[in-house]
Design an enzyme around this catalytic site. Structure first.
Site, PDB file in Angstrom:
ATOM      1  N   SER A 266       0.817  -1.215   0.000  1.00  0.00           N
ATOM      2  CA  SER A 266       0.000   0.000   0.000  1.00  0.00           C
ATOM      3  C   SER A 266       0.852   1.267   0.000  1.00  0.00           C
ATOM      4  O   SER A 266       0.318   2.365  -0.048  1.00  0.00           O
ATOM      5  CB  SER A 266      -0.919   0.003   1.216  1.00  0.00           C
ATOM      6  OG  SER A 266      -0.130   0.031   2.378  1.00  0.00           O
ATOM      7  N   CYS A 267       2.186   1.122   0.081  1.00  0.00           N
ATOM      8  CA  CYS A 267       3.009   2.340   0.196  1.00  0.00           C
ATOM      9  C   CYS A 267       3.958   2.576  -0.972  1.00  0.00           C
ATOM     10  O   CYS A 267       3.880   3.615  -1.625  1.00  0.00           O
ATOM     11  CB  CYS A 267       3.813   2.298   1.482  1.00  0.00           C
ATOM     12  SG  CYS A 267       2.774   2.451   2.922  1.00  0.00           S
ATOM     13  N   LEU A 268       4.883   1.638  -1.211  1.00  0.00           N
ATOM     14  CA  LEU A 268       5.932   1.913  -2.195  1.00  0.00           C
ATOM     15  C   LEU A 268       5.378   2.309  -3.573  1.00  0.00           C
ATOM     16  O   LEU A 268       5.752   3.365  -4.110  1.00  0.00           O
ATOM     17  CB  LEU A 268       6.892   0.713  -2.310  1.00  0.00           C
ATOM     18  CG  LEU A 268       8.207   0.804  -1.524  1.00  0.00           C
ATOM     19  CD1 LEU A 268       8.012   1.258  -0.099  1.00  0.00           C
ATOM     20  CD2 LEU A 268       8.979  -0.496  -1.562  1.00  0.00           C
TER      21      LEU A 268
END
Ligand code: UDX
Length: 436
Positions: A266-268
């Site tokens: 969900s971030c990178l």
């Protein structure tokens, strides 16, 4: 000291639980009533090692969980940890942050306290000063950094390590004005994480540090993935040996050099897109970041072309995908490379069977009855033409010739080189190891 945490996702719930377990008086707020009920009863709907245990320690102390914002009124510190999901153009969606700080502003209007608001949500540089502070001032009718503090405090925790990372972060970043609020924040964090470096800087730099951190991690992964693709073309070359050797050079470091099907989660991916988008908007050249992203986007095609080369037409054939979460030890499938692979294979009318020790339920929410969900690793392989190992779940190490017996055709594509040392009766391809 009373602390409020707004938004009970991975970051918020981990922080809430750790603070409460450390004897702070904490109130965790989330607008999702059902989720609040579960959490209040000590149950966590996500698979995250130690989270439920820590939460329950907190609940036995003075942790309160509620969907009622007004309960934050007497808080000394308010952490905003709501999500900033990605829009289709790569930008971040700030609506949850805006809603949260609007509600916080309304509460500050009524309180006699001078709370500090910490922005943990990942936001592009300039957001705290240009968007968040004005909302807080308008809604509260009070002056930021005079009657209440606002500090950017990006979070670096990794899923599957959330509790450990919350207790022992590698650094604390505090962005904002040099005020008594900043001094108070520094005192709080040095007590909470003694010995950990605290970097005090401006809002924009703090926000940029978060993007710098994640884009550098993405860079390391794309770098090793590109080298992995080259190694695969060199007989006997092994990307893991390359990674271990260069990792010994302290200027490089050994972490985040595990080649595979690309980074997900969900971030990178989201942060890379947001940084590229933001860089473009401010007129900066982002050629390098775009190349990192493109390398990542292309990586899955390596697996599909190998499959095509070995199996010919894929349509109608059954393929087993091992691991649908975006990495091991989580049930999170957001932006998982496996999900992307399955979608691409379904377009080619491939029959998909999947196994993941924790993420099957979430996978079912996406694919419904379009694919087969297996209860065990071995049953997922029955009558398959090929199997792809996508992530390093420990269980996958147990694959041996007996488990492969039930396959129709023994093509094994191991994107994480977990079985490289085994003598397998089949066509074994490890991504990043050159075949003779
Ligand atoms: C990441 C950052 O690590 C964290 O600091 C930030 O706060 C949130 O984003 P997370 O999303 O939990 O954390 O995942 P991470 O462990 O970083 O892995 C991201 C992706 O990269 C996964 O798909 C993983 O499989 C992949 N990866 C990671 C590799 O392919 N190789 C590696 O060497 C490391």
């Amino acid at each position: 000291m009373k602390i409020a945490v707004i938004g009970l996702g991975f970051v918020g719930l981990s922080l809430t639980s750790v603070l409460a377990a450390k004897d702070y008086t904490v109130i965790g707020i989330d607008k999702d009533k059902k989720k609040c009920n579960e959490i209040r009863n000590g149950r966590v709907q996500i698979y995250e090692p130690d989270l439920e245990k820590t939460l329950n320690v907190g609940l036995r102390k003075s942790l309160e969980i509620s969907d009622d914002f007004s309960l934050i009124i007497n808080s000394d510190m308010i952490f905003v940890t709501v999500g900033t999901p990605q829009k289709t153009n790569g930008e971040i969606d700030l609506s949850m942050v805006k809603n949260a700080v609007r509600s916080v502003g309304k509460i500050i209007r009524k309180t006699k306290k001078n709370p500090i608001i910490f922005i943990k949500s990942t936001v592009i540089p300039g957001t705290t000063e240009k968007v968040i502070v004005p909302i807080l001032e308008t809604e509260s009718g009070k002056k930021a950094n005079k009657e209440f503090g606002v500090i950017s405090n990006p979070e670096f925790l990794q899923e599957s390590n959330a509790i450990r990372d919350t207790k022992y972060p590698h650094a604390i970043i505090l962005g904002g004005k040099d005020t008594s609020y900043m001094k108070k924040a520094k005192r709080f964090f040095s007590k909470m994480h003694s010995g950990i470096s605290i970097i005090v800087t401006r809002y924009q730099t703090a926000e940029m540090i978060k993007y710098a951190n994640n884009s550098f991690l993405a860079t390391k992964i794309s770098f090793i993935n590109q080298l992995s693709n080259i190694c695969q073309k060199i007989p006997n070359a092994d990307v893991d040996d390359v990674a271990s050797a260069i990792g010994l050079d302290p200027r490089i470091g050994k972490l985040f050099l595990n080649a595979g099907p690309g980074y997900g989660g969900s971030c990178l991916p989201k942060d890379m897109s947001a940084l590229i988008n933001f860089g473009g908007n401010v007129g900066a050249n982002t050629t390098f970041l775009k190349a990192v992203k493109k390398t990542n986007d292309d990586q899955i095609n390596n697996i599909i072309s190998l499959m095509r080369k070995k199996l010919g037409k894929l349509s109608g054939k059954k393929i087993t995908i091992l691991g649908t979460a975006f990495k091991p030890n989580t049930d999170d499938i957001r932006d998982s490379k496996s999900i992307e692979l399955i979608k691409k294979l379904l377009k080619n009318k491939v029959k998909i069977s999947v196994y993941d020790p924790k993420a099957l339920e979430n996978t079912r929410k996406i694919f419904g009855n379009k694919i087969i969900y297996s209860k065990s690793l071995t049953s997922s392989l029955v009558k398959s033409y090929g199997v792809v190992i996508m992530i390093q779940w420990k269980q996958f190490e147990s694959i041996n010739n007996k488990s492969l017996q039930c396959m129709k055709n023994k093509l094994i594509i191991d994107s994480r080189r977990m079985l490289a040392k085994k003598e397998l009766n089949g066509e074994y391809y490890a991504i990043g190891i050159g075949k003779n």
